[in-house]
Scaffold this motif. Structure first.
Motif, mmCIF file in Angstrom:
data_model
loop_
_atom_site.group_PDB
_atom_site.id
_atom_site.type_symbol
_atom_site.label_atom_id
_atom_site.label_comp_id
_atom_site.label_asym_id
_atom_site.label_seq_id
_atom_site.Cartn_x
_atom_site.Cartn_y
_atom_site.Cartn_z
ATOM 1 N N GLN A 1 0.826 -1.200 0.000
ATOM 2 C CA GLN A 1 0.000 0.000 0.000
ATOM 3 C C GLN A 1 0.865 1.257 0.000
ATOM 4 O OE1 GLN A 1 -1.820 1.520 3.559
ATOM 5 N NE2 GLN A 1 -3.818 1.674 2.567
ATOM 6 N N TYR A 2 1.927 1.265 0.812
ATOM 7 C CA TYR A 2 2.826 2.426 0.879
ATOM 8 C C TYR A 2 3.422 2.722 -0.494
ATOM 9 C CZ TYR A 2 6.777 5.374 2.209
ATOM 10 O OH TYR A 2 7.695 6.398 2.290
ATOM 11 N N ASN B 1 0.870 4.045 -2.984
ATOM 12 C CA ASN B 1 0.514 5.448 -2.752
ATOM 13 C C ASN B 1 1.582 6.418 -3.261
ATOM 14 O OD1 ASN B 1 -1.935 4.839 -1.579
ATOM 15 N ND2 ASN B 1 -1.114 4.778 0.503
ATOM 16 N N GLN B 2 2.802 5.919 -3.494
ATOM 17 C CA GLN B 2 3.866 6.773 -4.024
ATOM 18 C C GLN B 2 3.730 6.991 -5.530
ATOM 19 O OE1 GLN B 2 5.828 8.038 -1.488
ATOM 20 N NE2 GLN B 2 4.369 6.746 -0.389
ATOM 21 N N ASN C 1 -5.629 6.165 -9.926
ATOM 22 C CA ASN C 1 -5.123 6.139 -8.559
ATOM 23 C C ASN C 1 -4.835 4.695 -8.178
ATOM 24 O OD1 ASN C 1 -4.552 6.470 -5.883
ATOM 25 N ND2 ASN C 1 -6.612 7.018 -5.258
ATOM 26 N N TYR C 2 -3.580 4.414 -7.834
ATOM 27 C CA TYR C 2 -3.183 3.042 -7.506
ATOM 28 C C TYR C 2 -3.429 2.679 -6.032
ATOM 29 C CZ TYR C 2 -0.904 2.400 -12.012
ATOM 30 O OH TYR C 2 -0.653 2.262 -13.347
ATOM 31 N N GLY C 3 -3.835 3.648 -5.240
ATOM 32 C CA GLY C 3 -4.012 3.406 -3.807
ATOM 33 C C GLY C 3 -5.145 2.440 -3.508
ATOM 34 N N LYS D 1 -7.266 0.572 0.198
ATOM 35 C CA LYS D 1 -7.476 0.737 1.635
ATOM 36 C C LYS D 1 -7.105 -0.523 2.416
ATOM 37 C CE LYS D 1 -11.095 4.277 1.533
ATOM 38 N NZ LYS D 1 -12.467 4.640 1.957
#
Length: 209
Positions: free
Chosen positions: A39-40, A43-44, A96-98, A100
């Motif tokens: 996830q980190y 989010n980059q 958006n690749y993010g 939850k």
């Protein structure tokens, strides 16, 4: 788990702190660690990649050759993907690749990462310190005193300390975060983790829930 408290010169102060087993000595959950790091990194990603599709190409709209009698396939537009310079089929679009993750899983991942570092004896505790002015030289002296100047290190502060952060910003191998900014990725990325004594209470309070 008891750890000796050091001063910024790397010498023992004669005091020890007890690290909570609920945070620093659990059975690591590798899958939780994997998901949190994934996830980190996701989010980059900016996700601003874009290729022009057929409708976005600049070009003539006339039919480039007659429909029948050429002996080849029919073609109606120079912007067709089959021609060089035409639009791209199913090209990348901004996205958006993010994704939850729930709080309990992220908390488990951080505890697992800290437990792995504790098991590798890669955790140090230093008494609280501050700099009067931002100065990289002062920060390097701290790293030398702790014997980690040539290693990837993570310094965890209790509260945000602007002078300490600015003093470390020019050093590639060293990262400074407050206890609230601690992430699984940064824990695993560092060879050594240095906790300022004042940061432990907040970390254990947040992660022992």
């Amino acid at each position: 788990m008891e750890v000796a408290v050091l001063d910024i010169k790397g010498k023992e102060t004669g005091r020890k702190v007890n690290l909570s087993d609920a945070v620093f000595a659990i059975e690591p959950n590798n899958h939780a660690v994997y998901l949190d790091v994934k996830q980190y990194l996701a989010n980059q990603r900016q996700g601003t990649h874009k290729a022009k599709e057929r409708a976005e190409i600049t070009g003539s709209t006339r039919k480039i050759k007659k429909q029948k009698g050429t002996g080849t396939a029919r073609a109606g537009s120079i912007k067709s993907p089959v021609f060089r310079g035409g639009g791209r089929v199913f090209g990348p679009r901004p996205r958006n690749y993010g994704f939850k993750l729930n709080k309990n899983l992220k908390r488990l991942a951080r505890k697992s990462a800290l437990s792995l570092k504790a098991n590798d004896k890669a955790i140090m505790v230093v008494e609280d310190f501050q700099f009067d002015t931002p100065k990289t030289k002062n920060f390097i002296e701290v790293l030398k005193g702790l014997g980690i100047e040539n290693k990837k290190s993570l310094i965890v502060l209790g509260d945000s300390n602007k002078n300490v952060y600015l003093s470390s910003r020019n050093l590639k191998g060293s990262d400074v975060v407050s206890s609230s900014e601690l992430s699984t990725y940064k824990i695993l990325h560092a060879n050594n983790i240095v906790f300022v004594e004042g940061s432990l209470e907040g970390i254990e309070l947040n992660l022992s829930k």
